[in-house]
Design an enzyme around this catalytic site. Structure first.
Site, PDB file in Angstrom:
ATOM      1  N   ASP A  42       0.862  -0.969   0.119  1.00 36.18           N
ATOM      2  CA  ASP A  42      -0.165  -0.217  -0.273  1.00 36.18           C
ATOM      3  C   ASP A  42       1.061   1.462   0.154  1.00 36.18           C
ATOM      4  O   ASP A  42       1.574   1.514   0.118  1.00 36.18           O
ATOM      5  CB  ASP A  42      -1.254  -0.085   1.207  1.00 36.18           C
ATOM      6  CG  ASP A  42      -2.136   0.877   1.198  1.00 36.18           C
ATOM      7  OD1 ASP A  42      -3.334   0.190   1.427  1.00 36.18           O
ATOM      8  OD2 ASP A  42      -2.045   1.884   0.982  1.00 36.18           O
ATOM      9  N   GLU A 167     -15.226  -9.532  -4.149  1.00 33.86           N
ATOM     10  CA  GLU A 167     -14.830 -10.111  -3.191  1.00 33.86           C
ATOM     11  C   GLU A 167     -16.207  -9.514  -2.565  1.00 33.86           C
ATOM     12  O   GLU A 167     -17.242  -8.448  -3.196  1.00 33.86           O
ATOM     13  CB  GLU A 167     -14.081  -8.960  -2.383  1.00 33.86           C
ATOM     14  CG  GLU A 167     -13.558  -9.561  -1.066  1.00 33.86           C
ATOM     15  CD  GLU A 167     -13.622 -10.966  -1.010  1.00 33.86           C
ATOM     16  OE1 GLU A 167     -13.055 -11.854  -1.206  1.00 33.86           O
ATOM     17  OE2 GLU A 167     -14.717 -11.484  -0.048  1.00 33.86           O
ATOM     18  N   GLU A 171     -18.429  -6.017   6.814  1.00 31.04           N
ATOM     19  CA  GLU A 171     -17.270  -6.164   7.259  1.00 31.04           C
ATOM     20  C   GLU A 171     -18.282  -6.935   8.896  1.00 31.04           C
ATOM     21  O   GLU A 171     -19.332  -6.794   8.894  1.00 31.04           O
ATOM     22  CB  GLU A 171     -16.670  -4.519   7.720  1.00 31.04           C
ATOM     23  CG  GLU A 171     -16.595  -4.162   6.608  1.00 31.04           C
ATOM     24  CD  GLU A 171     -15.687  -3.207   6.437  1.00 31.04           C
ATOM     25  OE1 GLU A 171     -16.315  -2.086   7.556  1.00 31.04           O
ATOM     26  OE2 GLU A 171     -15.711  -2.261   4.794  1.00 31.04           O
ATOM     27  N   ALA A 274     -35.427  -4.574   9.477  1.00 23.05           N
ATOM     28  CA  ALA A 274     -35.794  -2.826   9.432  1.00 23.05           C
ATOM     29  C   ALA A 274     -34.608  -2.476  10.071  1.00 23.05           C
ATOM     30  O   ALA A 274     -34.269  -2.374  11.677  1.00 23.05           O
ATOM     31  CB  ALA A 274     -36.908  -2.398   9.566  1.00 23.05           C
ATOM     32  N   CYS A 282     -19.781   0.938   0.394  1.00 26.82           N
ATOM     33  CA  CYS A 282     -19.772  -0.454  -0.558  1.00 26.82           C
ATOM     34  C   CYS A 282     -21.752  -0.196  -1.232  1.00 26.82           C
ATOM     35  O   CYS A 282     -21.567   0.056  -2.512  1.00 26.82           O
ATOM     36  CB  CYS A 282     -19.507  -1.279  -1.049  1.00 26.82           C
ATOM     37  SG  CYS A 282     -17.765  -1.143  -0.125  1.00 26.82           S
ATOM     38  N   ARG A 444     -32.523   0.024  16.186  1.00 28.60           N
ATOM     39  CA  ARG A 444     -31.797  -1.117  15.806  1.00 28.60           C
ATOM     40  C   ARG A 444     -32.284  -2.037  15.980  1.00 28.60           C
ATOM     41  O   ARG A 444     -32.560  -3.557  15.340  1.00 28.60           O
ATOM     42  CB  ARG A 444     -30.456  -1.378  15.839  1.00 28.60           C
ATOM     43  CG  ARG A 444     -29.415  -0.121  15.200  1.00 28.60           C
ATOM     44  CD  ARG A 444     -29.370  -0.997  13.547  1.00 28.60           C
ATOM     45  NE  ARG A 444     -28.362  -0.138  13.131  1.00 28.60           N
ATOM     46  CZ  ARG A 444     -27.300  -0.129  11.794  1.00 28.60           C
ATOM     47  NH1 ARG A 444     -28.497  -1.243  11.492  1.00 28.60           N
ATOM     48  NH2 ARG A 444     -26.809   0.546  11.146  1.00 28.60           N
TER      49      ARG A 444
HETATM   50  P1  NAD Z   1      -9.736   0.909   1.887  1.00 32.67           P
HETATM   51  O1  NAD Z   1     -10.219   2.316   1.526  1.00 32.67           O
HETATM   52  O2  NAD Z   1     -10.124   0.110   2.979  1.00 32.67           O
HETATM   53  O3  NAD Z   1      -8.966  -0.188   1.077  1.00 32.67           O
HETATM   54  C1  NAD Z   1      -8.127   0.412  -0.107  1.00 32.67           C
HETATM   55  C2  NAD Z   1      -6.116   0.758  -0.190  1.00 32.67           C
HETATM   56  O4  NAD Z   1      -5.481   0.928  -1.169  1.00 32.67           O
HETATM   57  C3  NAD Z   1      -6.048   2.477   0.860  1.00 32.67           C
HETATM   58  O5  NAD Z   1      -5.224   1.926   2.105  1.00 32.67           O
HETATM   59  C4  NAD Z   1      -5.244   3.239  -0.222  1.00 32.67           C
HETATM   60  O6  NAD Z   1      -3.857   3.608   0.607  1.00 32.67           O
HETATM   61  C5  NAD Z   1      -4.934   1.883  -1.309  1.00 32.67           C
HETATM   62  N1  NAD Z   1      -4.635   2.348  -2.483  1.00 32.67           N
HETATM   63  C6  NAD Z   1      -4.823   2.912  -3.201  1.00 32.67           C
HETATM   64  N2  NAD Z   1      -4.826   3.031  -4.609  1.00 32.67           N
HETATM   65  C7  NAD Z   1      -3.640   2.450  -3.939  1.00 32.67           C
HETATM   66  C8  NAD Z   1      -1.537   2.636  -5.158  1.00 32.67           C
HETATM   67  N3  NAD Z   1      -2.616   3.299  -6.468  1.00 32.67           N
HETATM   68  N4  NAD Z   1      -1.017   1.844  -4.792  1.00 32.67           N
HETATM   69  C9  NAD Z   1      -0.918   1.287  -3.443  1.00 32.67           C
HETATM   70  N5  NAD Z   1      -2.029   1.537  -2.456  1.00 32.67           N
HETATM   71  C10 NAD Z   1      -2.912   2.162  -2.852  1.00 32.67           C
HETATM   72  O7  NAD Z   1     -11.098  -0.241   0.416  1.00 32.67           O
HETATM   73  P2  NAD Z   1     -11.956  -1.099   1.184  1.00 32.67           P
HETATM   74  O8  NAD Z   1     -12.641  -1.062   2.039  1.00 32.67           O
HETATM   75  O9  NAD Z   1     -10.500  -2.118   1.559  1.00 32.67           O
HETATM   76  O10 NAD Z   1     -11.914  -1.266  -0.877  1.00 32.67           O
HETATM   77  C11 NAD Z   1     -11.891  -1.975  -1.709  1.00 32.67           C
HETATM   78  C12 NAD Z   1     -11.708  -2.233  -2.289  1.00 32.67           C
HETATM   79  O11 NAD Z   1     -13.203  -3.852  -2.194  1.00 32.67           O
HETATM   80  C13 NAD Z   1     -13.475  -1.456  -3.844  1.00 32.67           C
HETATM   81  O12 NAD Z   1     -13.765  -1.558  -4.496  1.00 32.67           O
HETATM   82  C14 NAD Z   1     -14.489  -1.949  -2.420  1.00 32.67           C
HETATM   83  O13 NAD Z   1     -15.943  -1.640  -3.451  1.00 32.67           O
HETATM   84  C15 NAD Z   1     -14.194  -3.536  -2.754  1.00 32.67           C
HETATM   85  N6  NAD Z   1     -15.481  -4.155  -1.768  1.00 32.67           N
HETATM   86  C16 NAD Z   1     -15.170  -3.749  -0.429  1.00 32.67           C
HETATM   87  C17 NAD Z   1     -15.497  -4.690   0.667  1.00 32.67           C
HETATM   88  C18 NAD Z   1     -15.756  -3.956   2.678  1.00 32.67           C
HETATM   89  O14 NAD Z   1     -16.262  -4.644   3.508  1.00 32.67           O
HETATM   90  N7  NAD Z   1     -14.734  -2.872   2.486  1.00 32.67           N
HETATM   91  C19 NAD Z   1     -16.502  -5.284   0.500  1.00 32.67           C
HETATM   92  C20 NAD Z   1     -15.961  -6.387  -0.751  1.00 32.67           C
HETATM   93  C21 NAD Z   1     -15.547  -5.397  -1.953  1.00 32.67           C
HETATM   94  C1  UGA Z   2     -21.446  -4.973   2.193  1.00 31.83           C
HETATM   95  C2  UGA Z   2     -22.235  -7.251   1.392  1.00 31.83           C
HETATM   96  O1  UGA Z   2     -23.125  -7.669   2.660  1.00 31.83           O
HETATM   97  C3  UGA Z   2     -21.065  -7.538   1.273  1.00 31.83           C
HETATM   98  O2  UGA Z   2     -21.762  -9.123   0.259  1.00 31.83           O
HETATM   99  C4  UGA Z   2     -19.975  -7.272   0.223  1.00 31.83           C
HETATM  100  O3  UGA Z   2     -19.361  -7.524  -0.574  1.00 31.83           O
HETATM  101  C5  UGA Z   2     -19.964  -5.628   0.256  1.00 31.83           C
HETATM  102  O4  UGA Z   2     -21.144  -4.755   1.084  1.00 31.83           O
HETATM  103  C6  UGA Z   2     -18.962  -5.039  -0.018  1.00 31.83           C
HETATM  104  O5  UGA Z   2     -19.517  -4.695  -1.368  1.00 31.83           O
HETATM  105  O6  UGA Z   2     -19.108  -3.908   0.383  1.00 31.83           O
HETATM  106  P1  UGA Z   2     -21.574  -4.621   4.532  1.00 31.83           P
HETATM  107  O7  UGA Z   2     -21.449  -3.024   4.203  1.00 31.83           O
HETATM  108  O8  UGA Z   2     -19.523  -4.582   5.499  1.00 31.83           O
HETATM  109  O9  UGA Z   2     -20.851  -5.732   3.271  1.00 31.83           O
HETATM  110  O10 UGA Z   2     -22.122  -5.116   5.148  1.00 31.83           O
HETATM  111  P2  UGA Z   2     -23.608  -5.818   5.695  1.00 31.83           P
HETATM  112  O11 UGA Z   2     -24.030  -6.543   6.768  1.00 31.83           O
HETATM  113  O12 UGA Z   2     -24.398  -5.407   4.271  1.00 31.83           O
HETATM  114  O13 UGA Z   2     -24.694  -4.633   6.223  1.00 31.83           O
HETATM  115  C7  UGA Z   2     -24.940  -2.903   5.550  1.00 31.83           C
HETATM  116  C8  UGA Z   2     -25.543  -2.426   5.936  1.00 31.83           C
HETATM  117  O14 UGA Z   2     -26.725  -2.811   6.093  1.00 31.83           O
HETATM  118  C9  UGA Z   2     -25.842  -1.959   7.374  1.00 31.83           C
HETATM  119  O15 UGA Z   2     -25.602  -0.629   7.414  1.00 31.83           O
HETATM  120  C10 UGA Z   2     -25.690  -2.692   8.464  1.00 31.83           C
HETATM  121  O16 UGA Z   2     -26.322  -2.824  10.076  1.00 31.83           O
HETATM  122  C11 UGA Z   2     -27.377  -2.870   7.379  1.00 31.83           C
HETATM  123  N1  UGA Z   2     -28.382  -3.596   7.454  1.00 31.83           N
HETATM  124  C12 UGA Z   2     -27.848  -5.133   7.481  1.00 31.83           C
HETATM  125  C13 UGA Z   2     -30.086  -3.271   8.012  1.00 31.83           C
HETATM  126  O17 UGA Z   2     -30.167  -2.345   8.199  1.00 31.83           O
HETATM  127  N2  UGA Z   2     -30.530  -4.639   8.117  1.00 31.83           N
HETATM  128  C14 UGA Z   2     -30.325  -6.019   7.365  1.00 31.83           C
HETATM  129  O18 UGA Z   2     -31.125  -6.489   7.259  1.00 31.83           O
HETATM  130  C15 UGA Z   2     -28.797  -6.092   7.240  1.00 31.83           C
END
Ligand code: NAD
Ligand code: UGA
EC number: 1.1.1.22
Length: 481
Positions: A42, A167, A171, A274, A282, A444
């Protein structure tokens, strides 16, 4: 463990992006693949230092143990990107893809500048062929842009196969989701080279995921499936939240309705809770992205359909804030309100798009003083989210929930932390320290409302009318029922 069926052996993996996806994904990968060396890089030095320290940059149940077990053995975190990329057989791009804040598609399109800069760096530093895996969530056909950038800058004799491998972790449950995924999607080219690359990535996952869960498909289906999955999940919550408003207006109870709906085996019980509204980094950005793509393709009805999922969420967050004000005699000016929970969901310290931010800002605008407590969110993050430099502007951040509650008029639950439930907290103690009448607003639906009412609280919650009785239902007569 299976044998390597691919012709491209994967011994070293580099992941660009040490965030909520890159960190946990590579930790679980390293744990399950002792024969593979995984380096997460990173450009954010602080983040990498935290991954190399006792205090990891993100909180996920079970993650710390895995990092401690693998770090320094086959799991490394580094800012030195070029050598790690050069050495790797397979590279994950796991950087952030936020909504564009300016220019064409502002406020809706995904900003792919970080993904593109990764592709440029890979082409610049790598001198042998590799598999590049798009793990970030991206618009459909983004892999084509990565291929173009790589091809235009590739060194002689070097070639790349670009795969889509979105992915699906959530979270708060990331480790479990990664260890036991519902499915792993791998999209790639239909050519011989494409198939070899798919096999190589599939081989990596086969270390711990059964073959029937690894689904191979065309690249565009894989990219679109990720956006569609998030849109469907958010749509379910928006749907039950829409019903919650009908419940509050009629006397139905949304928990009972959700149970009734969820018992239909075609619908199932999950994602029908709800709430004050959905948050997280995301759902919103991915649906906005889907709306933008649909509009760009002249599919205006499709765009309007998905936009409504977001609009309903905005409505839900605002409705909750307004209900707090209305219930407290239409004014909260100079009143003290405790907010319990600031993260967007339990078991994470992440506040990105947290509904608590929306609610807190609404209450601040109405002139309230806020006392905020969250078990995992840092004080600096809360202040940043509320556009404050310090605690002077009507906000106090607490490390003890009882201190947060003391002297307030109301408790507002914004995150469903397990520790907030009645058996864990002494709500009598909180009540005794509060101004009367003391209110609880359960955003909640996690608290024991009858126990709180017995203590003396006035309780309001989502999708249920306070103190409902048959006499309340005058509206039915006016509708001729
Ligand atoms: P994040 O912001 O937590 O992490 C991304 C990291 O990439 C940062 O630390 C940043 O410094 C680094 N970065 C950006 N550009 C860079 C570069 N050019 N070189 C080196 N490092 C670089 O993001 P995240 O939550 O991990 O999400 C990453 C991707 O995965 C997004 O597209 C998101 O939509 C997807 N995603 C996220 C979740 C989730 O739960 N957060 C779940 C599924 C998919
Ligand atoms: C969501 C998806 O569940 C993941 O599959 C996906 O990979 C991810 O987005 C992503 O692409 O970032 P996340 O946002 O981490 O994951 O968490 P969720 O459990 O989906 O909850 C999202 C929001 O909905 C939270 O604010 C949660 O409290 C709310 N929620 C969830 C509700 O209000 N009601 C529910 O029944 C479920």
């Amino acid at each position: 463990m299976t044998t390597n069926i691919a012709e491209i052996p994967v011994r070293k993996i580099c992941c660009i992006g040490a965030g909520y996806v890159g960190g946990p994904t590579c930790s679980v990968l390293a744990l399950n693949c002792p024969d593979i060396q995984v380096t997460v890089v990173d450009r954010n030095e602080l983040r990498i230092n935290q991954w190399n320290s006792e205090n990891l940059p993100i909180y996920e149940p079970g993650l710390e143990e895995i990092v401690k077990q693998c770090r320094g053995k086959n799991l490394f975190f580094s800012t030195d990107m070029a050598p790690a990329l050069k050495e790797a057989d397979l590279i994950f791009i796991s950087v952030n893809t936020p909504t564009k804040t300016f220019g064409l598609g502002k406020g809706r399109a995904a900003d792919l500048k970080f993904v593109e800069s990764c592709a440029r760096l890979i082409a610049e530093v790598c001198d042998r062929s590799k598999i590049v895996v798009e793990k970030s969530t991206v618009p459909v056909r983004s892999a084509a842009s990565i291929v173009n950038v790589l091809k235009a800058n590739t060194k002689p004799g070097v070639s790349y196969q670009v795969l889509s491998n979105p992915e699906f972790l959530a979270e708060g449950t990331a480790v479990n989701d990664l260890k036991n995924p519902d499915r792993v999607l791998i999209g790639g080219e239909e050519s011989e080279e494409g198939k070899k690359a798919i096999s190589a990535l599939s081989w990596v996952y086969r270390h711990w995921v059964s073959a029937d869960k690894i689904i191979e498909m065309n690249t565009w289906s894989s990219e679109l499936s990720k956006l569609a999955a998030n849109a469907f999940l958010a749509q379910r919550i928006s749907s039950i939240n829409a019903i919650s408003a009908v419940c509050e207006a009629t006397g139905a109870d949304v928990s009972e309705v959700a149970q009734a709906i969820g018992l239909d085996s075609r619908l199932g019980p999950k994602f029908l809770q709800a709430s004050v509204g959905w948050g997280g980094s995301c759902f919103q950005k991915d649906i906005l992205n889907l709306v933008y793509i649909s509009e760009s393709l002249n599919l205006t009805s499709v765009a309007a359909y998905w936009q409504q999922v977001i609009d309903m969420n905005e409505y839900q967050k605002s409705r909750f804030g307004e209900r707090i004000v209305q219930s407290m005699f239409n004014t909260i000016t100079d009143k003290r309100i405790a907010i319990l929970g600031f993260a967007f969901k339990k078991n994470t310290g992440d506040t990105r798009e947290s509904p608590a931010i929306h609610v807190a800002k609404h209450l601040l605008e109405e002139g309230a003083f806020l006392h905020i407590y969250d078990p995992k969110v840092e004080k600096a993050q809360i202040l940043l989210d509320l556009d404050q430099l310090d605690e002077e502007s009507g906000i106090s951040i607490h490390t003890d929930p009882y201190e947060a509650a003391k002297g307030t008029h109301a408790l507002v639950v914004c995150t469903e932390w397990d520790q907030f439930i009645v058996n864990t907290y002494d709500y009598q103690r909180m009540y005794d320290s509060m101004l009367k009448p003391a209110f609880v607003f359960d955003g909640r639906k996690i608290l024991n409302h009858s126990a709180l009412t017995k203590i003396g609280f006035h309780v309001e919650t989502i999708g249920k009318r306070h103190g409902q009785s048959f006499q309340d239902h005058n509206w039915a007569g006016t509708n001729g029922i």
